[in-house]
Design a protein around this motif. Sequence first.
Motif, PDB file in Angstrom:
ATOM      1  N   UNK A   4       0.833  -1.210   0.000  1.00  0.00           N
ATOM      2  CA  UNK A   4       0.000   0.000   0.000  1.00  0.00           C
ATOM      3  C   UNK A   4       0.867   1.259   0.000  1.00  0.00           C
ATOM      4  N   UNK A   5       0.295   2.338  -0.513  1.00  0.00           N
ATOM      5  CA  UNK A   5       1.072   3.542  -0.776  1.00  0.00           C
ATOM      6  C   UNK A   5       0.272   4.785  -0.422  1.00  0.00           C
ATOM      7  N   UNK A   6       0.894   5.731   0.223  1.00  0.00           N
ATOM      8  CA  UNK A   6       0.277   7.034   0.485  1.00  0.00           C
ATOM      9  C   UNK A   6       0.933   8.050  -0.447  1.00  0.00           C
ATOM     10  N   UNK A   7       0.160   8.566  -1.392  1.00  0.00           N
ATOM     11  CA  UNK A   7       0.660   9.527  -2.369  1.00  0.00           C
ATOM     12  C   UNK A   7       0.504  10.953  -1.835  1.00  0.00           C
ATOM     13  N   UNK A   8       0.657  11.917  -2.702  1.00  0.00           N
ATOM     14  CA  UNK A   8       0.426  13.309  -2.347  1.00  0.00           C
ATOM     15  C   UNK A   8       1.660  14.174  -2.423  1.00  0.00           C
ATOM     16  N   UNK A  12       0.589  21.715   1.674  1.00  0.00           N
ATOM     17  CA  UNK A  12       0.704  22.992   2.387  1.00  0.00           C
ATOM     18  C   UNK A  12      -0.091  22.853   3.676  1.00  0.00           C
ATOM     19  N   UNK A  13       0.380  23.505   4.733  1.00  0.00           N
ATOM     20  CA  UNK A  13      -0.336  23.389   5.991  1.00  0.00           C
ATOM     21  C   UNK A  13       0.350  24.160   7.099  1.00  0.00           C
ATOM     22  N   UNK A  14      -0.026  23.815   8.313  1.00  0.00           N
ATOM     23  CA  UNK A  14       0.514  24.465   9.503  1.00  0.00           C
ATOM     24  C   UNK A  14       1.326  23.440  10.285  1.00  0.00           C
ATOM     25  N   UNK A  15       2.536  23.793  10.666  1.00  0.00           N
ATOM     26  CA  UNK A  15       3.401  22.884  11.416  1.00  0.00           C
ATOM     27  C   UNK A  15       2.795  22.626  12.798  1.00  0.00           C
ATOM     28  N   UNK A  16       2.562  21.341  13.109  1.00  0.00           N
ATOM     29  CA  UNK A  16       2.014  20.978  14.409  1.00  0.00           C
ATOM     30  C   UNK A  16       3.101  20.581  15.397  1.00  0.00           C
ATOM     31  N   UNK A  17       4.173  20.000  14.895  1.00  0.00           N
ATOM     32  CA  UNK A  17       5.263  19.574  15.773  1.00  0.00           C
ATOM     33  C   UNK A  17       6.544  19.534  14.965  1.00  0.00           C
ATOM     34  N   UNK A  18       7.669  19.697  15.647  1.00  0.00           N
ATOM     35  CA  UNK A  18       8.975  19.664  14.988  1.00  0.00           C
ATOM     36  C   UNK A  18       9.951  18.885  15.852  1.00  0.00           C
ATOM     37  N   UNK A  19      10.817  18.135  15.196  1.00  0.00           N
ATOM     38  CA  UNK A  19      11.821  17.364  15.916  1.00  0.00           C
ATOM     39  C   UNK A  19      12.832  18.267  16.618  1.00  0.00           C
ATOM     40  N   UNK A  83       6.413   9.959  -0.334  1.00  0.00           N
ATOM     41  CA  UNK A  83       6.233  10.351  -1.735  1.00  0.00           C
ATOM     42  C   UNK A  83       6.509  11.846  -1.853  1.00  0.00           C
ATOM     43  N   UNK A  84       7.454  12.215  -2.712  1.00  0.00           N
ATOM     44  CA  UNK A  84       7.926  13.600  -2.818  1.00  0.00           C
ATOM     45  C   UNK A  84       8.351  14.135  -1.444  1.00  0.00           C
ATOM     46  N   UNK A  85       8.811  13.229  -0.586  1.00  0.00           N
ATOM     47  CA  UNK A  85       9.256  13.626   0.741  1.00  0.00           C
ATOM     48  C   UNK A  85       8.147  14.108   1.639  1.00  0.00           C
ATOM     49  N   UNK A  86       6.882  13.672   1.394  1.00  0.00           N
ATOM     50  CA  UNK A  86       5.766  14.190   2.184  1.00  0.00           C
ATOM     51  C   UNK A  86       4.541  13.290   2.263  1.00  0.00           C
ATOM     52  N   UNK A  87       4.131  12.607   1.189  1.00  0.00           N
ATOM     53  CA  UNK A  87       2.894  11.819   1.180  1.00  0.00           C
ATOM     54  C   UNK A  87       1.733  12.638   1.752  1.00  0.00           C
ATOM     55  N   UNK A  88       1.488  13.785   1.152  1.00  0.00           N
ATOM     56  CA  UNK A  88       0.573  14.761   1.752  1.00  0.00           C
ATOM     57  C   UNK A  88      -0.905  14.571   1.424  1.00  0.00           C
ATOM     58  N   UNK A  91      -4.057  13.244   6.167  1.00  0.00           N
ATOM     59  CA  UNK A  91      -4.491  14.418   6.922  1.00  0.00           C
ATOM     60  C   UNK A  91      -3.337  15.136   7.586  1.00  0.00           C
ATOM     61  N   UNK A  92      -2.332  14.365   7.978  1.00  0.00           N
ATOM     62  CA  UNK A  92      -1.105  14.931   8.532  1.00  0.00           C
ATOM     63  C   UNK A  92       0.063  14.377   7.726  1.00  0.00           C
TER      64      UNK A  92
END
Length: 214
Positions: A4-8, A12-19, A83-88, A91-92
């Motif tokens: 299975x694969x998550x594309x996207x 664009x969005x709002x950062x919820x958390x950062x490492x 996918x494209x470094x995001x799989x956007x 939802x997150x």
Amino acid sequence: MPLPLVLGHEGAGVVEAAGSAVQKVQPGDHVAIRFLACGRCRPNLDGSSAGCANFNAMNFAGRRQDGSHALALSDGDAPSDRFFGQSSFAGNAIAHEANAVKVRKDAPLELVAPLGCGIQTGAGTVLRALKVTVGSSFAVTGAGAVGLSAVMAARVAGATTVIAVDMVPSRSELALELGATHTVSGKELDAVSEIQRITGEGVDFALEPPACPH
């Protein structure tokens, strides 16, 4: 990429958390997400992130470079992601600070999202790869996100004849609004002959957008 694969892409969005190691963005920042580049190969160090020698591994391998995944299924298995470094399409999305570009908070996220791929592909090709010149003629085959971005960039570059070829009337109308001087219906006319008729001989620069997830 295996299923299975998550594309996207074009997220664009709002950062919820950062490492803990992230310095570029923080929670609450608005971002557009582009493709991911390694930042270490020769093309990247020479200023061409799109020419990344590890582009496929970074964007289409379905996992991080160390083999781990950013996402997990309820049964513990891991889908192909990154996918494209995001799989956007999720939802997150889990991105890297290298491909999360901070934008103004008053900029509509649905409008800045295409900056992540379509706009930079079309405009970047015209301005950086083709280097369209002042007073030149330019034609693009296809007036989708990439093609329309190329039309706008060609006008910014100073092209005086900008031709958009498409089969959808509404797209041709939009191309005229965005800077095309001529449109050609690829459904009704032979595009090459019509371009030669408009210019007298042909164009100085031409772009056929690649087949991509648009």
